[in-house]
Design a protein around this motif. Sequence first.
Motif, PDB file in Angstrom:
ATOM      1  N   ILE A   1       0.845  -1.227  -0.055  1.00 15.84           N
ATOM      2  CA  ILE A   1       0.037   0.000  -0.043  1.00 15.84           C
ATOM      3  C   ILE A   1       0.902   1.303   0.148  1.00 15.84           C
ATOM      4  O   ILE A   1       0.716   2.113  -0.773  1.00 15.84           O
ATOM      5  CB  ILE A   1      -1.004   0.066   1.252  1.00 15.84           C
ATOM      6  CG1 ILE A   1      -2.207  -1.038   0.841  1.00 15.84           C
ATOM      7  CG2 ILE A   1      -1.636   1.243   1.177  1.00 15.84           C
ATOM      8  CD1 ILE A   1      -2.788  -1.522   2.278  1.00 15.84           C
ATOM      9  N   VAL A   2       1.912   1.321   0.944  1.00 14.14           N
ATOM     10  CA  VAL A   2       2.797   2.425   0.902  1.00 14.14           C
ATOM     11  C   VAL A   2       3.494   2.722  -0.407  1.00 14.14           C
ATOM     12  O   VAL A   2       3.501   3.681  -0.768  1.00 14.14           O
ATOM     13  CB  VAL A   2       3.838   2.373   2.184  1.00 14.14           C
ATOM     14  CG1 VAL A   2       4.877   3.358   2.130  1.00 14.14           C
ATOM     15  CG2 VAL A   2       2.978   2.398   3.427  1.00 14.14           C
ATOM     16  N   SER A   3       4.144   1.583  -1.032  1.00 19.45           N
ATOM     17  CA  SER A   3       4.822   1.895  -2.142  1.00 19.45           C
ATOM     18  C   SER A   3       4.082   2.399  -3.205  1.00 19.45           C
ATOM     19  O   SER A   3       4.335   2.933  -4.030  1.00 19.45           O
ATOM     20  CB  SER A   3       5.607   0.323  -2.447  1.00 19.45           C
ATOM     21  OG  SER A   3       4.584  -0.617  -2.668  1.00 19.45           O
ATOM     22  N   THR A   4       2.645   1.831  -3.162  1.00 17.78           N
ATOM     23  CA  THR A   4       1.915   2.147  -4.199  1.00 17.78           C
ATOM     24  C   THR A   4       1.482   3.665  -4.281  1.00 17.78           C
ATOM     25  O   THR A   4       1.290   4.153  -5.190  1.00 17.78           O
ATOM     26  CB  THR A   4       0.523   1.142  -4.139  1.00 17.78           C
ATOM     27  OG1 THR A   4       0.719  -0.323  -4.620  1.00 17.78           O
ATOM     28  CG2 THR A   4      -0.439   1.696  -5.465  1.00 17.78           C
ATOM     29  N   VAL A   5       0.808   3.990  -3.119  1.00 18.40           N
ATOM     30  CA  VAL A   5       0.748   5.310  -2.859  1.00 18.40           C
ATOM     31  C   VAL A   5       1.869   6.351  -3.229  1.00 18.40           C
ATOM     32  O   VAL A   5       1.665   7.376  -4.031  1.00 18.40           O
ATOM     33  CB  VAL A   5       0.208   5.634  -1.603  1.00 18.40           C
ATOM     34  CG1 VAL A   5       0.025   7.255  -1.387  1.00 18.40           C
ATOM     35  CG2 VAL A   5      -1.064   4.926  -1.149  1.00 18.40           C
ATOM     36  N   PHE A   6       3.125   5.767  -2.863  1.00 13.22           N
ATOM     37  CA  PHE A   6       4.380   6.680  -3.168  1.00 13.22           C
ATOM     38  C   PHE A   6       4.443   6.896  -4.675  1.00 13.22           C
ATOM     39  O   PHE A   6       4.860   7.743  -5.169  1.00 13.22           O
ATOM     40  CB  PHE A   6       5.658   5.878  -2.536  1.00 13.22           C
ATOM     41  CG  PHE A   6       6.845   6.738  -2.719  1.00 13.22           C
ATOM     42  CD1 PHE A   6       7.078   8.025  -2.108  1.00 13.22           C
ATOM     43  CD2 PHE A   6       7.755   6.077  -3.588  1.00 13.22           C
ATOM     44  CE1 PHE A   6       8.247   8.444  -2.495  1.00 13.22           C
ATOM     45  CE2 PHE A   6       8.876   6.761  -4.003  1.00 13.22           C
ATOM     46  CZ  PHE A   6       9.296   7.961  -3.373  1.00 13.22           C
ATOM     47  N   THR A   7       4.451   5.593  -5.374  1.00 13.02           N
ATOM     48  CA  THR A   7       4.600   5.721  -6.926  1.00 13.02           C
ATOM     49  C   THR A   7       3.588   6.371  -7.317  1.00 13.02           C
ATOM     50  O   THR A   7       3.972   7.340  -8.393  1.00 13.02           O
ATOM     51  CB  THR A   7       4.230   3.914  -7.175  1.00 13.02           C
ATOM     52  OG1 THR A   7       5.508   3.159  -6.548  1.00 13.02           O
ATOM     53  CG2 THR A   7       4.643   3.927  -8.631  1.00 13.02           C
ATOM     54  N   LEU A   8       2.345   6.336  -7.166  1.00 13.11           N
ATOM     55  CA  LEU A   8       1.494   7.382  -7.700  1.00 13.11           C
ATOM     56  C   LEU A   8       1.502   8.649  -7.428  1.00 13.11           C
ATOM     57  O   LEU A   8       1.350   9.471  -8.340  1.00 13.11           O
ATOM     58  CB  LEU A   8      -0.139   6.885  -7.139  1.00 13.11           C
ATOM     59  CG  LEU A   8      -0.652   5.561  -7.497  1.00 13.11           C
ATOM     60  CD1 LEU A   8      -2.066   5.105  -6.617  1.00 13.11           C
ATOM     61  CD2 LEU A   8      -1.097   5.597  -8.795  1.00 13.11           C
ATOM     62  N   VAL A   9       1.916   9.090  -6.224  1.00  7.17           N
ATOM     63  CA  VAL A   9       2.481  10.525  -6.122  1.00  7.17           C
ATOM     64  C   VAL A   9       3.599  11.014  -6.973  1.00  7.17           C
ATOM     65  O   VAL A   9       3.556  11.950  -7.534  1.00  7.17           O
ATOM     66  CB  VAL A   9       2.653  10.608  -4.562  1.00  7.17           C
ATOM     67  CG1 VAL A   9       3.386  12.013  -4.391  1.00  7.17           C
ATOM     68  CG2 VAL A   9       1.535  10.509  -3.960  1.00  7.17           C
TER      69      VAL A   9
END
Length: 115
Positions: free
Chosen positions: A91-99
């Motif tokens: 979840i954290v890596s996905t949000v970071f990637t999206l940002v």
Amino acid sequence: MIKGLFNILLFYFLGEVCSLFINGFIPGSVIGMILLFLSLYFKLVKPEYVRDAATVITKNMAVFFIPPAVGLMAYAEYISQSIWTISLAIIVSTVFTLVVVAVVQDSFEKRRAKK
């Protein structure tokens, strides 16, 4: 096709060699991909050389997911013990990637609008 496959594998090999020099801090496949991107960007390698091989590899991508899927089944017990940690990391890596992608895309669009 053979020339393109040779180029792709050459950059993969160069990435693995570079990875050895930095003790595997960055995976060799990632370094090889970056080197191939840079060589295409700076026109050291013509896109026509790798287009056919890259298309074949991309169309048959499912074959490359079989070994990791088997590994997941083999280590299902260990994975189930850490499912919350793994989920949080995803979840954290996905949000970071999206940002990061949103910020980079926004900066490219602003730069293009100025021209």
